[in-house]
Design a protein around this motif. Sequence first.
Motif, PDB file in Angstrom:
ATOM      1  N   PRO A  27     -39.449 -28.460  21.273  1.00 53.01           N
ATOM      2  CA  PRO A  27     -38.875 -27.393  20.440  1.00 53.01           C
ATOM      3  C   PRO A  27     -38.413 -27.888  19.070  1.00 53.01           C
ATOM      4  O   PRO A  27     -38.497 -27.151  18.080  1.00 53.01           O
ATOM      5  N   THR A  60     -42.424 -22.302  22.355  1.00 48.88           N
ATOM      6  CA  THR A  60     -41.151 -21.651  22.048  1.00 48.88           C
ATOM      7  C   THR A  60     -41.319 -20.380  21.223  1.00 48.88           C
ATOM      8  O   THR A  60     -40.335 -19.811  20.750  1.00 48.88           O
ATOM      9  N   ARG A  86     -36.177 -21.936  25.727  1.00 47.26           N
ATOM     10  CA  ARG A  86     -35.769 -22.137  24.335  1.00 47.26           C
ATOM     11  C   ARG A  86     -36.255 -20.991  23.457  1.00 47.26           C
ATOM     12  O   ARG A  86     -35.533 -20.513  22.574  1.00 47.26           O
TER      13      ARG A  86
END
Length: 275
Positions: A27, A60, A86
């Motif tokens: 991420p 993500t 996330r």
Amino acid sequence: MSSDTATVDDGQLAARHRSMWASGDYPRLAAELVAPLGPVLVEAAGIGAGDRVLDVAAGTGNAAIPAARRGAVVTASDLTPELLERGRADAERLGVALEWREADAHALPFGGNEFDVVMSCIGVMFAPFHQRAADEMLRVCRTGGTIALINWTPEGHIGQLFATMKPYMPAPPPGAQPPPLWGREDHVRALFGDRVTDVVAQRRTLPVTQFADGAAFRDYFKAVYGPTIAAYRNVGDDADRAAQLDRDIARLGDELMAGSPRMEWEYLLLTARKA
């Protein structure tokens, strides 16, 4: 129909890939380096309000969230639940509504002809059995719908990084193909064949100024990028090989910078219409 003849256990393979992408901090890389690619793909796909959109291997949500912000009805699918979590948190923080689904690109849990747009931004390219993944993308896209892809090229930084790491990695499963092949127009055309029309392909670059030198490039990928972490884990306690891998990736980073503080990360942007 898929032409892959792999005999590996799909569950075990998925578990290995899930673990690899959950390692490190992808991420962070997605936010710091490749976030601009998502809006590029959404724009190229012509996504608008009300479109039913599936993002395959969404991570993500670098493309899924911009698509939802345009008013599309978006499903973000990925093999790795940690990445989806996330993405879900990012979307909630931005006030953007979309669905997050755990899914294997080789066997998407959706009906045929379900989506107006099926896209993937540097995601589906890492599904090891390319034909199976391409077949699934086409299956869930409606006739006349759009397939939209951004993939790193073999000649670009990821293609060269994977080539550099190959001697240090475990052997791929039978039938698997290298991820950067998705960055070749002829390869993607062969995967989709006459099942698509109106193919438009462009090679573009993403400017990256994150790294001071090749060693910084190496240290970043060594810390956050699942495939690089996997290479070092495969080397294990062999200090000499680990040191050689250190040198090889740092050398590549210096070559990519070519004396400049800026790298140009090449990718293939491809759109097509399902026939």
